[in-house]
Design a protein around this motif. Structure first.
Motif, PDB file in Angstrom:
ATOM      1  N   ARG A 180     -37.600  73.777   5.518  1.00 57.05           N
ATOM      2  CA  ARG A 180     -38.724  74.015   4.622  1.00 57.05           C
ATOM      3  C   ARG A 180     -40.007  73.407   5.189  1.00 57.05           C
ATOM      4  NH1 ARG A 180     -36.382  73.019  -1.501  1.00 57.05           N
ATOM      5  NH2 ARG A 180     -34.475  74.264  -1.265  1.00 57.05           N
ATOM      6  N   CYS A 232     -36.280  88.318   7.432  1.00 58.21           N
ATOM      7  CA  CYS A 232     -37.003  87.080   7.120  1.00 58.21           C
ATOM      8  C   CYS A 232     -37.421  86.270   8.343  1.00 58.21           C
ATOM      9  CB  CYS A 232     -36.145  86.193   6.214  1.00 58.21           C
ATOM     10  SG  CYS A 232     -35.773  86.924   4.609  1.00 58.21           S
ATOM     11  N   ALA A 240     -41.102  75.328   0.970  1.00 54.47           N
ATOM     12  CA  ALA A 240     -40.476  76.652   1.020  1.00 54.47           C
ATOM     13  C   ALA A 240     -40.017  76.943   2.431  1.00 54.47           C
ATOM     14  CB  ALA A 240     -41.452  77.731   0.543  1.00 54.47           C
ATOM     15  N   ASP A 241     -39.038  77.804   2.559  1.00 58.74           N
ATOM     16  CA  ASP A 241     -38.636  78.300   3.872  1.00 58.74           C
ATOM     17  C   ASP A 241     -38.985  79.777   3.959  1.00 58.74           C
ATOM     18  OD1 ASP A 241     -36.639  79.654   2.458  1.00 58.74           O
ATOM     19  OD2 ASP A 241     -35.128  78.135   2.884  1.00 58.74           O
ATOM     20  N   PHE A 290     -37.074  82.384   3.980  1.00 58.27           N
ATOM     21  CA  PHE A 290     -36.335  83.184   3.008  1.00 58.27           C
ATOM     22  C   PHE A 290     -37.091  83.221   1.675  1.00 58.27           C
ATOM     23  CE2 PHE A 290     -32.574  81.500   5.524  1.00 58.27           C
ATOM     24  CZ  PHE A 290     -32.379  82.669   6.237  1.00 58.27           C
ATOM     25  N   GLN A 291     -37.541  82.046   1.226  1.00 58.51           N
ATOM     26  CA  GLN A 291     -38.221  81.979  -0.065  1.00 58.51           C
ATOM     27  C   GLN A 291     -39.569  82.688  -0.022  1.00 58.51           C
ATOM     28  OE1 GLN A 291     -38.121  77.741  -0.530  1.00 58.51           O
ATOM     29  NE2 GLN A 291     -36.085  77.736  -1.463  1.00 58.51           N
ATOM     30  N   PHE A 317     -38.824  86.443  -0.481  1.00 56.36           N
ATOM     31  CA  PHE A 317     -38.440  86.797  -1.838  1.00 56.36           C
ATOM     32  C   PHE A 317     -39.583  86.598  -2.830  1.00 56.36           C
ATOM     33  CE2 PHE A 317     -34.037  86.293  -0.177  1.00 56.36           C
ATOM     34  CZ  PHE A 317     -33.587  87.561  -0.513  1.00 56.36           C
ATOM     35  N   SER A 318     -40.565  85.769  -2.481  1.00 58.53           N
ATOM     36  CA  SER A 318     -41.749  85.685  -3.337  1.00 58.53           C
ATOM     37  C   SER A 318     -42.614  86.931  -3.198  1.00 58.53           C
ATOM     38  CB  SER A 318     -42.561  84.434  -2.999  1.00 58.53           C
ATOM     39  OG  SER A 318     -43.212  84.570  -1.743  1.00 58.53           O
ATOM     40  N   GLU A 339     -29.566  79.737  -1.608  1.00 59.12           N
ATOM     41  CA  GLU A 339     -30.475  79.153  -2.603  1.00 59.12           C
ATOM     42  C   GLU A 339     -31.633  80.098  -2.911  1.00 59.12           C
ATOM     43  OE1 GLU A 339     -33.402  75.277  -3.221  1.00 59.12           O
ATOM     44  OE2 GLU A 339     -31.837  75.231  -1.667  1.00 59.12           O
ATOM     45  N   ALA A 340     -32.205  80.723  -1.872  1.00 56.33           N
ATOM     46  CA  ALA A 340     -33.325  81.638  -2.076  1.00 56.33           C
ATOM     47  C   ALA A 340     -32.887  82.863  -2.881  1.00 56.33           C
ATOM     48  CB  ALA A 340     -33.895  82.063  -0.726  1.00 56.33           C
ATOM     49  N   ARG A 346     -32.359  81.954  -6.642  1.00 55.84           N
ATOM     50  CA  ARG A 346     -33.633  81.842  -7.350  1.00 55.84           C
ATOM     51  C   ARG A 346     -34.229  83.226  -7.617  1.00 55.84           C
ATOM     52  NH1 ARG A 346     -37.275  77.035  -4.591  1.00 55.84           N
ATOM     53  NH2 ARG A 346     -35.893  75.257  -5.020  1.00 55.84           N
ATOM     54  N   HIS A 347     -34.152  84.072  -6.615  1.00 59.19           N
ATOM     55  CA  HIS A 347     -34.731  85.408  -6.735  1.00 59.19           C
ATOM     56  C   HIS A 347     -34.040  86.216  -7.826  1.00 59.19           C
ATOM     57  CE1 HIS A 347     -36.165  89.398  -5.592  1.00 59.19           C
ATOM     58  NE2 HIS A 347     -34.908  89.795  -5.463  1.00 59.19           N
TER      59      HIS A 347
END
Length: 782
Positions: free
Chosen positions: A308, A391, A411-412, A414-415, A418-419, A454-455, A458-459
Motif C-alpha cells: 500500500r 491492475c 491503498a494498493d 487493486f483498490q 476497484f475504486s 481484501e480489495a 470491499r468492492h
C-alpha cells in the motif's frame, strides 16, 4: 437382394422390417400390401439423427417368394467405422411421416468399447502449424524429428494431450505435440513433411504435403495489380486460412508487427505516471526515458507487508505538479513500459472522453531472456474479481481518479482499480488496447492474493453483494475464489434422453447429491425411448421424485429443451446432457453463485473427458471454425494460458452440455433456435442472444464435471450436412461476433487449439470494449 426372412412389423396393410446383414451392413424393406405399386422413401436415423435417405426399391427375395408384388421394396446401406464406434441405435422411418420401418436395432456398444483409438496421426492446420499424437510417446517430453523434403528441420517435444473415447472403458489421453516450421518454408512451394521417432520410424499419416505463404501472398498479388480489390482478396484469404507463429517467437513476432503497423496517435500531451512499489523502480524509469512521449512521474513507496502507498501523497501530486495532466497511468514498480504505451493510453482518453479505464497487454521475460505474451481480453469483470488481471498497468483520466479515490489512508493498485470500476455495468467505459504495453521481469510477484482478496471483499460489499472471498496460491497472477451467496431460487435440471439407459443412470446417480444440496428438481425429457430397459428405468424414476416429460418426434435438442422450459415453473433451469457426470456435490451451487449477479445470463462449467483431458473451458469464436472449445490440449490441473483454468472468467459462449440460466432470460430471447440450430451451435447462438441484451456469460472452472462428448447421439460425422447448415446459419447471423471475439485476443491465432499460438498478421488492434453485439436480420427460410 437375397436375405433371410427377418422379423417384421405390420401396421394394417403395411409390412416392414429392419435387420443386420453383416459387419456394418444393414437392410430392410417396406411395402403396402393394398398398394404394391407404391415405393416408399425411408429415412435412416442414428441415435435419432437423420443419416441417409433411401428409396425402397431393391429386390427382396423373401417378398418375391411370398408373391408380394414384384418384390422390389428393399433398401440397404453400410455404416462406416466412425458411426459404428460412436452410435447406439439405428432405426428406419418412412420419410415425412415418421412411421417406424421394422424395429430399431441396438448397435453393439460393448464391442465398440473395446476398439482402441487410432494409435497416431498428424494434422496440418494451414500455414506452418502442425499437430499430432502418438501412443508410442509413452509420456509427455518424448522427442520427435521433423523432416521437410528429406532435410532435418526440428526436434519437437510431446507436451500436450489429445482425448479419445466416449466411455470410461475406452477413454484415453494420448501424448500430443504442436509445432510451427521456420518462416523460410512459407515460400509458396509444394513441400513434403514427415515425422520420425528416435528409432527412425515414420509416424502414420506421413508424409504430409503442404503449401504455406508468408507475406508473399499479399506481395505477389500487390506486385501484379496493386489494386485495392486484389489486396482485399488476399486479406480475405488470410481470414479464412489464418497463419500463426509459435508463442516462443514472440520477440520476433513483435518486431514484425511494429515494423508493419504504426499507431495513428494524436500529438502527445504530458502524462502523469504513478509508479507504486519499492523494487525495480530503475527498470520502470529507464523504460519511460526510452518512450516517445512526455511524462511526469511520481514514485510512491509501498509498505513491504501489503504493497500500500499513501493516498494523500498521490492526491497532492495529482493536484499539484501533475495538475495540468489529463491522463494518469498507474504501474507496478519493475514493469518496463513498451515504447509507445503511455501515448497509446493517453490517445484513447483524448479520443474517447467517456472512457474511465484503459489497459493493454503485458509480456513476461523468461529467466533465459525471451519474452512471452500475456494477451488479455476486453473487459472481463469476473476475471478481474478472481485475478485482478488489469491492475498492474492501467490508465484513467486525472479528474476521474481524484473524484473516486478516498481522501486519505493507504491503498494498493487493486483498490485503486476497484475504486474506478463501480461494477460490471461499467464495461462500456473500460477499454482494452490490444498489444504490448508493459514487460514483467522474470519471477516478479504481482502483489499478493491476500491483498486482492481484501480489495474484492470491499468492492463487493460496497455493491451490496454478499460473498465469501478466499485467497488461493499464486501461479502467474494473484488469485482468489469468489463465492456469492445463492438466492432462494427454485431450480430445475433438464436432461434430454433417448434410450441409452446406462448413460442416463450414471448421470442421475452422479448429480442427485448436488441437486439436493442446491434444492433443485430433476426432470428427464424422454424423446421416444423404446428399449424395454429404458422404459423400465424411466418408470422407476417416479419413485425417486424425478419427473419424466415425454416429447415425441425426431431428435431436436433445441425443441426438447424449449418444451421442457415451457413446462417448468422454476426460476432457474440447468440444461444438462445425459452423458455428463458430476464429480462432487458442489458443482450446481457454484454455478448458481455466478448467476447471483443480475447481469449474468448464462454460466458454464469445466468439462473433462473420463481421462482428465479438458473438453470444454469456454467457447472461442472464429470466422474460420465458427466456434471452438478452449484448452482441449490440457489436462485437468493445468493452470491454462495465463491461469484461465484456475479462475472464473467471461467468454462469448458456453456449451449447453451443462449450462445454468434464468428461465425468464431463456424465454425473453426465445430459448434455443429449433429451426436454424436444432442440434449444433444452439448454445452458441443462445449465449450470443443473451450478450446482445447486455448479459454476461461466465465459465467457472470451480464447477467440474465429466462429459462423454456426443456419446448420447454419436459422432459429429453422422450429421455433417446438419452441421454445415448450422455453421452457415451461425456465420450469417453472427459474423460480426465471430470475426471479433472480445474475450479472445486479436494477437492470438485462430488455427489450431485456442491460446496456443500467435496470429499472423494480428487482427484488428483497435481499442475495444466487451459490449456492442447485434445479430444480422435474416428473413425466415433464408
Amino acid at each position: 437382394m437375397t436375405i433371410p426372412r427377418p422379423p417384421t412389423e405390420q401396421d394394417g396393410s403395411l409390412r416392414s422390417a429392419l435387420y443386420h446383414v453383416d459387419k456394418g451392413r444393414y437392410a430392410g424393406y417396406v411395402v403396402d400390401l393394398n398398394d404394391p405399386s407404391h415405393r416408399y422413401v425411408v429415412d435412416i436415423l442414428i441415435d435419432g439423427l437423420p443419416l441417409h435417405v433411401l428409396r425402397a426399391n431393391e429386390f427382396v427375395t423373401a417378398l418375391a417368394q411370398s408373391a408380394v408384388g414384384d418384390g422390389c421394396y428393399g433398401f440397404s446401406l453400410n455404416l462406416d467405422r466412425d458411426v459404428l464406434n460412436s452410435a447406439a441405435t439405428i432405426e428406419a422411418r418412412i420419410a415425412n411421416t415418421g412411421q417406424l420401418v421394422g424395429l430399431p436395432i441396438a448397435l453393439a456398444v460393448p464391442d465398440r468399447a473395446k476398439i482402441p483409438p487410432p494409435e497416431e496421426g498428424i494434422e496440418w492446420h494451414g500455414s506452418l502449424q502442425f499437430s499430432g499424437w502418438s501412443t508410442a510417446l509413452t509420456e509427455p517430453g518424448a522427442r520427435l524429428r521433423v523432416i521437410v523434403d528429406n532435410v532435418d528441420v526440428l526436434d519437437i517435444v510431446a507436451s500436450g494431450w489429445k482425448a479419445f473415447g466416449r466411455s470410461l472403458e475406452n477413454a484415453s489421453a494420448i501424448p500430443s505435440f504442436n509445432f510451427h516450421l521456420p518462416e523460410g518454408f512459407a515460400d509458396g512451394k509444394l513441400r513434403s513433411l514427415r515425422i520420425e521417432d528416435k528409432s527412425g520410424r515414420q509416424l502414420a499419416g506421413c508424409p504430409v504435403q503442404f503449401v504455406a505463404y508468408g507475406d508473399q501472398l499479399e506481395d505477389a498479388i500487390g506486385g501484379l495489380t496493386a489494386s485495392e480489390k486484389d489486396l482485399f482478396r488476399a486479406r480475405t484469404i488470410r481470414l479464412h486460412f489464418p497463419q500463426s507463429w509459435p508463442l516462443s517467437r514472440y520477440d520476433d513476432w513483435l518486431s514484425r508487427v511494429r515494423a508493419r503497423q504504426q499507431p495513428d496517435l494524436r500529438p502527445a500531451r504530458e502524462i502523469a505516471v504513478i509508479v507504486a512499489g519499492n523494487d525495480g523502480i530503475e527498470e520502470t524509469l529507464t523504460s519511460l526515458e526510452r518512450s516517445e512521449g512526455k511524462w511526469i512521474v511520481a514514485s510512491l513507496p509501498t509498505d513491504p507487508d501489503d504493497d500500500r502507498f499513501d493516498v494523500a501523497a498521490l492526491r497532492e501530486f495529482l493536484s499539484g505538479e501533475a495538475g495540468h495532466c489529463a491522463t494518469v497511468i498507474f504501474c507496478r514498480a519493475g514493469i518496463a513500459f513498451a515504447p509507445d504505451a503511455p501515448d497509446r493510453i493517453d490517445d484513447l482518453f483524448d479520443r474517447v472522453p467517456d472512457a474511465r479505464v484503459a489497459y493493454g497487454d503485458l509480456s513476461v521475460r523468461s529467466a533465459d531472456g525471451p519474452c512471452w505474451p500475456i494477451a488479455f481480453p476486453a473487459f472481463d469483470y469476473e476475471r478481474l474479481l478472481e485475478q485482478g488481471y488489469l491492475c498492474h498497468l492501467f490508465g484513467s483520466p486525472r479528474e476521474t481518479v481524484l473524484a473516486r479515490l478516498p481522501e486519505d489512508g493507504a491503498a494498493d493498485l487493486f483498490q485503486v482499480v476497484f475504486s474506478l470500476i463501480s461494477g460490471p455495468e461499467a464495461g462500456s467505459t473500460i477499454f482494452h488496447l490490444p498489444g504490448e504495453c508493459g514487460i514483467l521481469p522474470p519471477g516478479e510477484a504481482l502483489g499478493s492474493s491476500l491483498a486482492l482478496a481484501e480489495a474484492v471483499e470491499r468492492h463487493l460489499a460496497a455493491r451490496g453483494i454478499p460473498a465469501a472471498v478466499r485467497p488461493r496460491e499464486i501461479a502467474m497472477f494473484p488469485t482468489v475464489r469468489v463465492r456469492r451467496a445463492v438466492s432462494g431460487w427454485s431450480t430445475e435440471i433438464l436432461i434430454p434422453t433417448r434410450n441409452r439407459t446406462e448413460l442416463l443412470q450414471d448421470c442421475i446417480d452422479s448429480i442427485e447429491a448436488g441437486a439436493a444440496k442446491a434444492r433443485a428438481r430433476i426432470t428427464v425429457i424422454d424423446n421416444d425411448s423404446d428399449h424395454p430397459d429404458a422404459k423400465a428405468y424411466l418408470d422407476a424414476l417416479k419413485a425417486r421424485n424425478i419427473r419424466v416429460l415425454r416429447v415425441p418426434g425426431e431428435f431436436n435438442f433445441s425443441k426438447l429443451n424449449n418444451t421442457a422450459v415451457a413446462y417448468s415453473d422454476a426460476d432457474v433451469v440447468c440444461l444438462l446432457n445425459n452423458d455428463v457426470k458430476a464429480l462432487d456435490d458442489d458443482w450446481l451451487e457454484e454455478m448458481l453463485s455466478r448467476l447471483a449477479e443480475p447481469d449474468v445470463g448464462a454460466v458454464g462449467a469445466l468439462l473433462c473427458t473420463p481421462r482428465g483431458v479438458v473438453q470444454h473451458a469456454g467457447v472461442v469464436l472464429s470466422p474460420v471454425l465458427a466456434a471452438d472449445h478452449a484448452f482441449t490440449d490440457r489436462l485437468y490441473g493445468d493452470p491454462g494460458y495465463t491461469d484461465l483454468l484456475k479462475v472464473a472468467h467471461q467468454c462469448s459462449a458456453v456449451t449447453a452440455a451443462c449450462l445454468v440460466t434464468r428461465r425468464d432470460d431463456y424465454l425473453t430471447v426465445d430459448g434455443l433456435d429449433e429451426i436454424r440450430f436444432p442440434i449444433d451451435f444452439n448454445d452458441v447462438d443462445y449465449c450470443l442472444k443473451l450478450r446482445s441484451r447486455g448479459k454476461r456469460v461466465v465459465m467457472s472452472p470451480h464447477a467440474r464435471l465429466i462429459h462423454l462428448e456426443s456419446a448420447s447421439r454419436g459422432n459429429m460425422t453422422m450429421t455433417s450436412k446438419i452441421l454445415r447448415r448450422a455453421i452457415s446459419a451461425l456465420r450469417g447471423k453472427w459474423l460480426g461476433a465471430l470475426a471479433s471475439d472480445p474475450f479472445y485476443s486479436p494477437i492470438l491465432a485462430l488455427d489450431g487449439v485456442p491460446y496456443s499460438a500467435l496470429a499472423w498478421p494480428p487482427r484488428d488492434l483497435s481499442p475495444r470494449t466487451s459490449d456492442g453485439l447485434a445479430p444480422a436480420s435474416i428473413p425466415p427460410g433464408m
